[in-house]
Design a protein around this motif. Structure first.
Motif, mmCIF file in Angstrom:
data_model
loop_
_atom_site.group_PDB
_atom_site.id
_atom_site.type_symbol
_atom_site.label_atom_id
_atom_site.label_comp_id
_atom_site.label_asym_id
_atom_site.label_seq_id
_atom_site.Cartn_x
_atom_site.Cartn_y
_atom_site.Cartn_z
ATOM 1 N N ASN A 1 48.809 41.703 41.477
ATOM 2 C CA ASN A 1 48.697 41.811 40.020
ATOM 3 C C ASN A 1 48.356 40.456 39.397
ATOM 4 O O ASN A 1 47.459 40.355 38.542
ATOM 5 C CB ASN A 1 50.008 42.327 39.432
ATOM 6 N N ASP A 2 49.067 39.413 39.851
ATOM 7 C CA ASP A 2 48.793 38.073 39.318
ATOM 8 C C ASP A 2 47.385 37.612 39.668
ATOM 9 O O ASP A 2 46.704 36.978 38.849
ATOM 10 C CB ASP A 2 49.814 37.061 39.859
ATOM 11 N N LEU A 3 46.934 37.940 40.858
ATOM 12 C CA LEU A 3 45.597 37.515 41.274
ATOM 13 C C LEU A 3 44.513 38.190 40.424
ATOM 14 O O LEU A 3 43.476 37.579 40.134
ATOM 15 C CB LEU A 3 45.378 37.828 42.754
ATOM 16 N N LYS A 4 44.739 39.416 40.019
ATOM 17 C CA LYS A 4 43.788 40.091 39.131
ATOM 18 C C LYS A 4 43.736 39.385 37.782
ATOM 19 O O LYS A 4 42.663 39.224 37.180
ATOM 20 C CB LYS A 4 44.188 41.555 38.948
ATOM 21 N N ILE A 5 44.916 38.960 37.315
ATOM 22 C CA ILE A 5 44.976 38.220 36.049
ATOM 23 C C ILE A 5 44.284 36.866 36.198
ATOM 24 O O ILE A 5 43.510 36.453 35.329
ATOM 25 C CB ILE A 5 46.441 38.031 35.608
ATOM 26 N N TYR A 6 44.556 36.169 37.296
ATOM 27 C CA TYR A 6 43.942 34.864 37.546
ATOM 28 C C TYR A 6 42.421 34.953 37.462
ATOM 29 O O TYR A 6 41.755 34.084 36.894
ATOM 30 C CB TYR A 6 44.330 34.346 38.941
ATOM 31 N N ARG A 7 41.874 36.013 38.072
ATOM 32 C CA ARG A 7 40.416 36.166 38.107
ATOM 33 C C ARG A 7 39.849 36.309 36.692
ATOM 34 O O ARG A 7 38.832 35.691 36.357
ATOM 35 C CB ARG A 7 40.052 37.387 38.963
ATOM 36 N N ILE A 8 40.527 37.084 35.888
ATOM 37 C CA ILE A 8 40.085 37.280 34.496
ATOM 38 C C ILE A 8 40.175 35.971 33.719
ATOM 39 O O ILE A 8 39.239 35.570 33.014
ATOM 40 C CB ILE A 8 40.950 38.365 33.812
ATOM 41 N N VAL A 9 41.305 35.296 33.847
ATOM 42 C CA VAL A 9 41.551 34.064 33.087
ATOM 43 C C VAL A 9 40.568 32.959 33.487
ATOM 44 O O VAL A 9 40.028 32.246 32.631
ATOM 45 C CB VAL A 9 43.003 33.591 33.292
ATOM 46 N N ALA A 10 40.311 32.825 34.784
ATOM 47 C CA ALA A 10 39.385 31.792 35.257
ATOM 48 C C ALA A 10 37.950 32.081 34.797
ATOM 49 O O ALA A 10 37.202 31.159 34.436
ATOM 50 C CB ALA A 10 39.447 31.687 36.780
ATOM 51 N N LYS A 11 37.559 33.359 34.809
ATOM 52 C CA LYS A 11 36.215 33.724 34.354
ATOM 53 C C LYS A 11 36.034 33.399 32.878
ATOM 54 O O LYS A 11 35.004 32.877 32.462
ATOM 55 C CB LYS A 11 35.969 35.220 34.590
ATOM 56 N N GLU A 12 37.045 33.709 32.080
ATOM 57 C CA GLU A 12 36.965 33.459 30.642
ATOM 58 C C GLU A 12 36.977 31.968 30.336
ATOM 59 O O GLU A 12 36.355 31.512 29.376
ATOM 60 C CB GLU A 12 38.112 34.169 29.918
ATOM 61 N N LYS A 13 37.688 31.204 31.162
ATOM 62 C CA LYS A 13 37.731 29.752 30.941
ATOM 63 C C LYS A 13 36.356 29.137 31.105
ATOM 64 O O LYS A 13 36.012 28.165 30.420
ATOM 65 C CB LYS A 13 38.723 29.098 31.924
ATOM 66 N N LYS A 14 35.547 29.685 31.992
ATOM 67 C CA LYS A 14 34.181 29.188 32.161
ATOM 68 C C LYS A 14 33.359 29.364 30.877
ATOM 69 O O LYS A 14 32.362 28.672 30.669
ATOM 70 C CB LYS A 14 33.499 29.926 33.319
ATOM 71 N N LYS A 15 33.812 30.284 30.037
ATOM 72 C CA LYS A 15 33.158 30.508 28.740
ATOM 73 C C LYS A 15 33.906 29.765 27.625
ATOM 74 O O LYS A 15 33.697 30.034 26.444
ATOM 75 C CB LYS A 15 33.132 32.012 28.426
ATOM 76 N N ASN A 16 34.817 28.860 28.043
ATOM 77 C CA ASN A 16 35.637 28.071 27.106
ATOM 78 C C ASN A 16 36.560 28.938 26.267
ATOM 79 O O ASN A 16 36.854 28.623 25.111
ATOM 80 C CB ASN A 16 34.757 27.205 26.195
ATOM 81 N N ARG A 17 37.033 30.026 26.888
ATOM 82 C CA ARG A 17 37.969 30.898 26.186
ATOM 83 C C ARG A 17 39.269 31.010 26.972
ATOM 84 O O ARG A 17 39.258 31.165 28.195
ATOM 85 C CB ARG A 17 37.356 32.306 26.004
ATOM 86 N N ASN A 18 40.382 30.924 26.253
ATOM 87 C CA ASN A 18 41.694 31.153 26.847
ATOM 88 C C ASN A 18 42.111 32.597 26.586
ATOM 89 O O ASN A 18 41.856 33.141 25.506
ATOM 90 C CB ASN A 18 42.741 30.201 26.263
ATOM 91 N N VAL A 19 42.732 33.211 27.558
ATOM 92 C CA VAL A 19 43.119 34.621 27.462
ATOM 93 C C VAL A 19 44.587 34.747 27.063
ATOM 94 O O VAL A 19 45.463 34.188 27.731
ATOM 95 C CB VAL A 19 42.884 35.341 28.810
ATOM 96 N N LYS A 20 44.839 35.474 25.991
ATOM 97 C CA LYS A 20 46.217 35.760 25.592
ATOM 98 C C LYS A 20 46.776 36.870 26.483
ATOM 99 O O LYS A 20 46.044 37.787 26.875
ATOM 100 C CB LYS A 20 46.281 36.191 24.130
ATOM 101 N N TYR A 21 48.056 36.775 26.743
ATOM 102 C CA TYR A 21 48.686 37.781 27.605
ATOM 103 C C TYR A 21 48.518 39.189 27.037
ATOM 104 O O TYR A 21 48.270 40.144 27.777
ATOM 105 C CB TYR A 21 50.168 37.457 27.776
ATOM 106 N N SER A 22 48.617 39.306 25.734
ATOM 107 C CA SER A 22 48.504 40.613 25.081
ATOM 108 C C SER A 22 47.084 41.189 25.153
ATOM 109 O O SER A 22 46.885 42.379 24.911
ATOM 110 C CB SER A 22 48.936 40.505 23.612
ATOM 111 N N ASP A 23 46.112 40.345 25.488
ATOM 112 C CA ASP A 23 44.711 40.803 25.562
ATOM 113 C C ASP A 23 44.322 41.287 26.959
ATOM 114 O O ASP A 23 43.202 41.768 27.161
ATOM 115 C CB ASP A 23 43.763 39.673 25.151
ATOM 116 N N LEU A 24 45.204 41.157 27.916
ATOM 117 C CA LEU A 24 44.920 41.614 29.277
ATOM 118 C C LEU A 24 44.864 43.142 29.327
ATOM 119 O O LEU A 24 45.457 43.814 28.469
ATOM 120 C CB LEU A 24 46.009 41.113 30.234
#
Length: 418
Positions: A291-314
């Motif tokens: 579960n955490d690894l799925k979140i990591y993948r999303i967060v890292a992808k968004e960071k490349k776009k200079n965006r931080n992911v809020k927990y509530s947006d997952l």
């Protein structure tokens, strides 16, 4: 040779910058057992290096000999510099006694260090509001004063968190103003000039946004010295994280890989961090659940776009905490094309806030990567577990910045007073 006492040493990040021919470290005082072991190993490393024989150190970091076996042939005068005691009223005289037993302790030129900062940090003060009246950590600086009074040094360096700027004492008045007053009048034989400034270590070659409050004091009997104006001459641009990590191996969650990649290191790493004669160590990554690894993948992808992911947006299926409306930034990736956000001791608990920028690796950063962000050289070995190593790294002063502090003192304070 300038004699230095290191208080609240931790793993020795601040100490590391003063490990040069012009300084003699009389003693490190540290209450944490694992950090004290780290300091002993580091003292032993420098002793062996000075004597042109790092084979024994190599055997130790490669786990061919135990900790006790490693220190067996290191002189007591070297490892005896580490005083593993809490700085408290009950221990103060014993600490003084051990320092005074060191050669050349009759003259102390400088005292460096900063007490634990949790009580002053903005997060810490909120958590500790109920125990503020009994939180002794707030007044640990008063023990620092006791060392100034006893050893009467030429200068001191006191490091702490940004939160001390706004911290209020129990009477509602600024604690920093009280500290400034007490430090100014610390020595009965004279006074100190006190200079205070909030420093961002990024301005001094550290690849991390790390704001720290520095209090510098020097005797009024010495000629005028503007510590921070002179410090500015040492400003330098740090490498971005992608450059900092480029020679480290690719690995997945839960893996250990202590071999450099075939990609050559950046110039910064070659000059400041990498040691050609010693192997890579402690490049160990935490394991994670799916579960955490799925979140990591999303967060890292968004960071490349200079965006931080809020927990509530997952995606809803990945949200496992009931209170999804608090701690919204519980997952955060490091910016590979910029500098890291501040590495703090919480990294010892989980790696959710320090996700590796390379999406394909899908993991949090390793002990060694965290150490590099803090500018610890690759030959620096942390005791005694992965968790303890992360904690020591998060609490440390970046050694690269510490080197600049010591160089500023050496080149300017003592040059102008000669």
């Amino acid at each position: 040779m300038l004699n230095i006492i290191d208080l609240f040493s931790g793993a020795g990040g601040l100490t590391e910058g003063f490990r040069k021919d012009d300084f003699n470290l009389l003693a490190h005082v540290e209450m944490d057992e694992a950090a004290s072991k780290t300091l002993k190993v580091r003292d032993a490393y420098y002793y062996l290096k000075e004597n042109g024989d790092l084979n024994r150190y190599n055997d130790y970091i490669n786990k061919k000999i135990s900790y006790d076996e490693f220190l067996t042939e290191i002189p007591e005068k070297i490892i005896g510099k580490v005083i593993n005691l809490a700085i408290s009223e009950g221990n103060l005289q014993e600490i003084f006694k051990q320092i005074d037993s060191q050669p050349n302790s009759n003259k102390v030129h400088g005292i460096i260090g900063g007490p634990p900062c949790q009580a002053y940090s903005t997060i810490g003060r909120a958590r500790n509001k109920k125990i503020k009246e009994s939180d002794e950590r707030i007044y640990l600086y008063k023990y620092y004063l006791r060392f100034l009074e006893k050893y009467n040094p030429d200068f001191f360096v006191f490091e702490n968190v940004k939160g001390l700027l706004s911290f209020k004492d129990l009477d509602g008045n600024s604690l920093l103003e009280k500290i400034k007053f007490d430090f100014t009048n610390a020595v009965s034989t004279g006074h100190y000039h006190i200079q205070i400034k909030l420093i961002n270590c990024t301005d001094f070659g550290v690849p991390q946004v790390r704001e720290r409050l520095i209090i510098f004091g020097y005797k009024t009997s010495m000629r005028d010295f503007d510590f921070f104006r002179n410090l500015d001459q040492f400003q330098e641009k740090p490498p971005i994280i992608k450059e900092l990590f480029q020679d480290l191996p690719i690995l997945k969650s839960g893996e250990i890989k202590n071999e450099y990649s075939k990609v050559p290191p950046s110039e910064y790493v070659s000059i400041n961090l990498r040691t050609s004669k010693l192997p890579l160590t402690q490049n160990i990554c935490r394991p994670n659940n799916e579960n955490d690894l799925k979140i990591y993948r999303i967060v890292a992808k968004e960071k490349k776009k200079n965006r931080n992911v809020k927990y509530s947006d997952l995606p809803i299926e990945l949200i496992t905490h009931k209170k999804s409306n608090i701690f919204l930034d519980r997952f955060k990736a490091i910016n590979g094309n910029g500098y890291s956000h501040t590495v703090v001791a919480h990294i010892a608990k989980d790696g959710h806030y320090y996700i590796h920028p390379d999406v394909s690796q899908n993991r949090s950063i390793t002990v060694r990567e965290a150490a590099r962000i803090q500018t610890f050289p690759d030959d620096f070995y942390f005791e005694s577990s992965r968790t303890s190593a992360f904690k020591q790294i998060g609490n440390a002063v970046p050694p690269h910045f510490s080197k600049i502090i010591s160089q500023n003192i050496l080149e300017n304070l003592y040059t102008i007073t000669e």
